[in-house]
Design an enzyme around this catalytic site. Structure first.
Site, PDB file in Angstrom:
ATOM      1  N   HIS A   1     -25.264 -69.359 -41.167  1.00  0.00           N
ATOM      2  CA  HIS A   1     -25.471 -68.673 -42.674  1.00  0.00           C
ATOM      3  C   HIS A   1     -26.767 -69.225 -43.383  1.00  0.00           C
ATOM      4  CE1 HIS A   1     -22.865 -71.617 -44.741  1.00  0.00           C
ATOM      5  NE2 HIS A   1     -23.412 -71.261 -45.650  1.00  0.00           N
TER       6      HIS A   1
ATOM      7  N   LYS B   1     -20.122 -84.404 -48.470  1.00  0.00           N
ATOM      8  CA  LYS B   1     -19.225 -83.889 -49.252  1.00  0.00           C
ATOM      9  C   LYS B   1     -18.941 -84.664 -50.336  1.00  0.00           C
ATOM     10  CE  LYS B   1     -17.322 -80.606 -46.346  1.00  0.00           C
ATOM     11  NZ  LYS B   1     -18.033 -79.134 -46.473  1.00  0.00           N
TER      12      LYS B   1
ATOM     13  N   LYS C   1     -19.987 -70.274 -36.518  1.00  0.00           N
ATOM     14  CA  LYS C   1     -19.895 -71.548 -36.162  1.00  0.00           C
ATOM     15  C   LYS C   1     -18.775 -72.322 -36.493  1.00  0.00           C
ATOM     16  CE  LYS C   1     -21.193 -74.818 -38.948  1.00  0.00           C
ATOM     17  NZ  LYS C   1     -20.263 -75.275 -39.969  1.00  0.00           N
TER      18      LYS C   1
ATOM     19  N   LYS D   1     -30.268 -67.528 -46.227  1.00  0.00           N
ATOM     20  CA  LYS D   1     -30.564 -67.664 -47.681  1.00  0.00           C
ATOM     21  C   LYS D   1     -31.955 -67.508 -47.887  1.00  0.00           C
ATOM     22  CE  LYS D   1     -27.097 -71.371 -48.100  1.00  0.00           C
ATOM     23  NZ  LYS D   1     -26.286 -71.362 -49.243  1.00  0.00           N
TER      24      LYS D   1
ATOM     25  N   HIS E   1     -26.851 -76.378 -39.846  1.00  0.00           N
ATOM     26  CA  HIS E   1     -27.669 -76.180 -41.125  1.00  0.00           C
ATOM     27  C   HIS E   1     -28.920 -77.066 -41.298  1.00  0.00           C
ATOM     28  CE1 HIS E   1     -24.320 -73.775 -41.744  1.00  0.00           C
ATOM     29  NE2 HIS E   1     -23.545 -74.401 -42.293  1.00  0.00           N
TER      30      HIS E   1
ATOM     31  N   GLU F   1     -23.066 -81.590 -51.248  1.00  0.00           N
ATOM     32  CA  GLU F   1     -22.042 -80.878 -51.909  1.00  0.00           C
ATOM     33  C   GLU F   1     -21.270 -81.589 -52.619  1.00  0.00           C
ATOM     34  OE1 GLU F   1     -20.210 -77.740 -49.076  1.00  0.00           O
ATOM     35  OE2 GLU F   1     -20.608 -79.305 -47.797  1.00  0.00           O
TER      36      GLU F   1
ATOM     37  N   ASP G   1     -20.390 -80.384 -38.469  1.00  0.00           N
ATOM     38  CA  ASP G   1     -20.156 -79.324 -39.209  1.00  0.00           C
ATOM     39  C   ASP G   1     -21.319 -79.106 -39.949  1.00  0.00           C
ATOM     40  OD1 ASP G   1     -18.628 -77.379 -40.795  1.00  0.00           O
ATOM     41  OD2 ASP G   1     -18.847 -78.851 -42.515  1.00  0.00           O
TER      42      ASP G   1
END
Ligand code: BG6
Length: 491
Positions: free
Chosen positions: A181, A343, A151, A185, A243, A219, A238
């Protein structure tokens, strides 16, 4: 689905475009190394890396020898296995815009047409088409070939469809592996195991018993060296489009009839299509945008988003998003799903919190008045765990109830190294199992839900609220959830 498969792999050539890049060094090469250590790679499995930098195989291996080591802990590093793994790797400098420059790859792959061939594009999306056309014109695409893409796949539905059209000019849909990704997990796959491998969750997994669901991907890192990319992207594109929505659909989907790749993906897409559209003022009222300003962690101060040299001083890109979503279906009608990502938040925490409804009638006194009813907390990060909050009788004479947690920490149970999400995904690509990859219609459906939110933000000039780095984001995110009389789970 192959949750855990020891199925042996066919001989393969893994052609890694962007071989010198950050993702290769930090994740892809280490992931393949670990699978090599587990003896899951066949002897005749080669990694053919390419990049713009001119160097030969020996120099590339020497570079990996220094750089990859930094991303593998000492206790997981086996010198002998590492040296044997390096033998699998070759390197060729390729200017992907020049069809003639693919010749070294043609030579390296000659005579191996029957082998599985993976073209892994760990490059900027603007290069996807050049590379797929390049390998096509160089005659490298065989029946046994696959292409894997990172992505972001576009920045809205239209551009994603354009990329998909170009891909489908040279690859069939079955050959295309679109990576998220998060699906690699361990705990995400465990969510499926938990729901569909146990008798007692599924009957409760519905609006009748669940009050709300909260999904957080927080994060602590900032944007740092990715400033230029990030400023064009923002947290909605993003993190939410991919996700967060992937976690949501796995949590909310109906039981698939089998673990067949399309059986699973057919159920996932139904959830995406059932998401109530957030458009216009509805999108504004049900979303919060934030942008971090300078703050501090225990290691010291950190700069704000706008202090980054690659970011314009007047940027209005969001580094934080909170959303209130609903799924219009029999199972989920009326249950709010709160999604949040950002973030430079207080800590790196990824978790799904399922809050159950209060019991209909209490015959016991409780210390906290059943303030928080039963709760299931599925954590992906920092640790992988499942925690269930239940009430028990407090120890002693009184019949008073007290909440306790039943804890399942996967690290303690399995006592194994934490896997890199890519380990499973890369092997699945080689193996030809697309279950954990996004189908074209899934990507389009995710964008179709995201685009109107982005458009509403632009139409209403909805600027991000600033929040201090090291906190849980703007106060408006608390206001959003408190409209339903709820609070974000934080501990
Ligand atoms: C990536 C995003 O897809 O996921 C990054 O582009 C983000 O901005 C990363 O930092 C988070 O992944 P993880 O596995 O560290 O939670």
């Amino acid at each position: 689905m192959n949750l855990i498969s020891n199925e042996s792999l066919q001989p393969f050539d893994f052609i890694l475009f962007g071989g010198t890049g950050d993702l290769s060094i930090r994740k892809l090469i280490p992931a393949l190394y670990f699978r090599h250590c587990e003896k899951q790679l066949p002897d005749d499995g080669r990694i053919i890396a390419s990049g713009r930098t001119a160097m030969d195989t020996a120099e590339f291996r020497a570079k990996l020898d220094v750089e990859v080591r930094e991303h593998i802990s000492e206790q997981d590093f086996e010198e002998e296995a590492w040296q044997a793994f390096l033998e699998r790797i070759q390197y060729y400098a390729v200017d992907v815009n020049d069809v003639a420059a693919y010749q070294p790859l043609v030579d390296a792959l000659k005579g191996r047409e029957d082998h599985v061939r993976v073209f892994y594009l760990s490059v900027a999306p603007s290069l996807f088409t050049q590379i797929t056309n390049g390998v096509h014109e160089a005659g490298l695409i065989t029946a046994n070939s696959r292409v894997a893409l990172e992505k972001p796949l576009g920045r809205d539905e239209k551009s994603a469809e354009e990329i998909n059209d170009r891909l489908s000019d040279v690859f069939s849909e079955e050959q295309i592996y679109r990576i998220d990704h998060y699906l690699g997990k361990e705990t995400v796959q465990n969510l499926l195991a938990l729901r569909f491998g146990n008798a007692f969750f599924e009957p409760l997994w519905r609006a009748e018993h669940i009050s709300d669901v909260q999904i957080t991907i927080a994060e602590s890192l900032g944007v740092d060296s990715r400033g230029a990319f990030y400023d064009q992207t923002g947290a909605l594109r993003d993190m939410v489009q991919n996700h967060l929505l992937q976690l949501l659909v796995i949590l909310a989907m109906e039981p698939p009839v089998s673990m067949d790749p399309d059986a699973v993906r057919d159920e996932k897409i139904k959830v995406l299509r059932a998401l109530k559209p957030l458009t216009g003022i509805d999108a504004i009222e049900n979303s919060v945008r934030g942008q971090y300003k300078a703050g501090a962690y225990k290691d010291g101060p950190v700069p704000g988003y706008l202090d980054n040299a690659d970011i314009p001083d007047d940027s209005t890109t969001e580094t934080f998003v909170a959303l209130r979503a609903e799924i219009a279906s029999w199972r989920w009608a009326g249950v709010p799903f709160f999604l949040r990502t950002g973030k430079r938040l207080e800590s790196k925490t990824t978790e799904i919190v399922i809050n159950f409804k209060k019991i209909p009638h209490s015959i016991f006194p409780t210390a906290d008045g059943f303030s928080i009813p039963n709760q299931l907390i599925i954590r992906l990060q920092p640790e992988e765990s499942i925690r269930m909050r239940i009430y028990v009788k407090a120890w002693g004479d009184d019949i008073e109830l007290q909440p306790v947690h039943l804890n399942l920490d996967f690290n303690d149970v399995f006592q194994k190294r934490k896997m890199i999400a890519y380990e499973r995904l890369l092997l699945d690509i080689i193996r030809g199992n697309p279950t954990l990859f996004m189908r074209r219609d899934e990507v389009a459906a995710a964008w179709a839900w995201i685009d109107p939110i982005q458009e509403a933000w632009e139409q209403y000039q909805y600027s991000p609220k600033s929040y201090t780095a090291g906190t849980w984001g703007p106060g408006a995110a608390n206001a959003l959830i408190s409209k339903d009389g709820l609070r974000w789970h934080e501990d």
